[in-house]
Design a protein around this motif. Sequence first.
Motif, PDB file in Angstrom:
ATOM      1  N   GLU A  53      39.983  42.926  48.464  1.00 23.15           N
ATOM      2  CA  GLU A  53      38.638  43.417  48.737  1.00 23.15           C
ATOM      3  C   GLU A  53      38.135  44.311  47.602  1.00 23.15           C
ATOM      4  O   GLU A  53      36.957  44.256  47.232  1.00 23.15           O
ATOM      5  CB  GLU A  53      38.626  44.180  50.062  1.00 23.15           C
ATOM      6  N   GLN A  74      34.829  43.829  45.319  1.00 22.34           N
ATOM      7  CA  GLN A  74      33.880  44.926  45.112  1.00 22.34           C
ATOM      8  C   GLN A  74      33.600  45.125  43.628  1.00 22.34           C
ATOM      9  O   GLN A  74      32.449  45.307  43.213  1.00 22.34           O
ATOM     10  CB  GLN A  74      34.435  46.204  45.746  1.00 22.34           C
ATOM     11  N   ARG A  80      29.864  44.351  41.463  1.00 17.23           N
ATOM     12  CA  ARG A  80      29.143  45.525  40.969  1.00 17.23           C
ATOM     13  C   ARG A  80      27.947  45.095  40.097  1.00 17.23           C
ATOM     14  O   ARG A  80      28.078  44.300  39.181  1.00 17.23           O
ATOM     15  CB  ARG A  80      30.085  46.418  40.169  1.00 17.23           C
ATOM     16  N   ARG A 119      23.842  41.895  46.414  1.00 23.95           N
ATOM     17  CA  ARG A 119      24.767  41.694  47.533  1.00 23.95           C
ATOM     18  C   ARG A 119      24.268  40.611  48.484  1.00 23.95           C
ATOM     19  O   ARG A 119      25.062  39.821  49.023  1.00 23.95           O
ATOM     20  CB  ARG A 119      24.942  43.030  48.286  1.00 23.95           C
ATOM     21  N   ARG A 142      35.971  49.545  51.483  1.00 19.54           N
ATOM     22  CA  ARG A 142      36.566  48.968  50.255  1.00 19.54           C
ATOM     23  C   ARG A 142      35.565  48.079  49.523  1.00 19.54           C
ATOM     24  O   ARG A 142      35.533  48.052  48.289  1.00 19.54           O
ATOM     25  CB  ARG A 142      37.841  48.193  50.599  1.00 19.54           C
ATOM     26  N   LEU A 143      34.781  47.319  50.270  1.00 21.50           N
ATOM     27  CA  LEU A 143      33.810  46.431  49.649  1.00 21.50           C
ATOM     28  C   LEU A 143      32.544  47.157  49.200  1.00 21.50           C
ATOM     29  O   LEU A 143      31.716  46.578  48.490  1.00 21.50           O
ATOM     30  CB  LEU A 143      33.421  45.310  50.626  1.00 21.50           C
ATOM     31  N   ARG A 144      32.378  48.391  49.640  1.00 22.21           N
ATOM     32  CA  ARG A 144      31.172  49.175  49.348  1.00 22.21           C
ATOM     33  C   ARG A 144      29.918  48.426  49.771  1.00 22.21           C
ATOM     34  O   ARG A 144      28.958  48.239  49.009  1.00 22.21           O
ATOM     35  CB  ARG A 144      31.107  49.550  47.866  1.00 22.21           C
ATOM     36  N   THR A 145      29.939  47.988  51.021  1.00 29.29           N
ATOM     37  CA  THR A 145      28.805  47.272  51.585  1.00 29.29           C
ATOM     38  C   THR A 145      28.622  47.743  53.016  1.00 29.29           C
ATOM     39  O   THR A 145      29.511  48.396  53.583  1.00 29.29           O
ATOM     40  CB  THR A 145      29.030  45.747  51.537  1.00 29.29           C
TER      41      THR A 145
END
Length: 332
Positions: free
Chosen positions: A60, A64, A68, A72, A111-114
């Motif tokens: 994951e 991510q 970047r 998304r 972890r995925l920053r979503t």
Amino acid sequence: MRTLGNNGPSVSALGLGCMGMSDLYGPADEAESVATIRAALDAGVTLLDTGDFYGMGHNELLIQDALRGRDRDAVQISVKFGAQRDFDGNWLGYDGRPAAVKTSLAYTLRRLRTDHVDVYRLSRVDPAVPIEETIGAIADEVTKGHVRHVGLSEAGVETIRRAHAVHPIADLQIEYSLLSRGIEKEILPVCRELGIGVTAYGVLSRGLLSGHWGKDRQLAAGDFRSVSPRFSGENLAHNLALVDALRKLAVTKGATVAQLAIAWVLAQGEDIVPLVGARRRDRLSEALGALDLDLKPADLAAVESAIPHGSAAGARYAEQQMAHLDSETTTS
């Protein structure tokens, strides 16, 4: 592009399975992995498949990193959860409790920053937890906006029906290839009856159908194929003979073995999306070439004559792992 079921997202006709970039196939080059994900996105692949237990979160984090600076919403991320592992990678079972759903998802989103995943699914059915409870918990996260669609993984027909009665299931992720056609008898018809798509993993049968495998290939430490029945002894020799027969057909089509094997899965229906497990850009480029193959009925018949239904030697997993497959209660 294809649509995952009646209610699922529109995704690229081929998805990228990212597991091997972090786990189970031996060491991988992290920079090359990120470059491969980005190359896939640049080539029009929109579906990325991962699991929170692939490298215990490492996969994951790779995704991510690769996303970047990108849009998304142009990408669909499919995540499996529930597999329990320790630091050394040992498998400890599966957890489908509602609390595990919500905790696992929270860590995945961080972890995925979503703020959402596009498809969320239990990696293996937890026999200790009714599937209705697991799906209900994921449905709660759909209501909150943290999950867009609900999926299943390696589920049998009874489980599929019970899950779908709780919340519409977008897709079933399950192994499907020329060497693994067990879903055709009961599972695939039920999915089509209910309007559930299929994301097919193992389309190259862990590399057997890649055209790049040899009987003397040495496996790195941690490569699970070292205990896979299809890669062992006489089974391997038998299976590679099948690949040689497929290779002769591929030559006549101006294609590689891998491209022909992937194209065969693509041709089984618009409701099926193959996942290719490329870890390098050259392998990705080869796999994407399958999209250019137009297989006529005579071609499909020739492929299935080269590798007849049920001709693979050895089970698709070791015996202990097969016991965790709800799908194998109705298929082989």
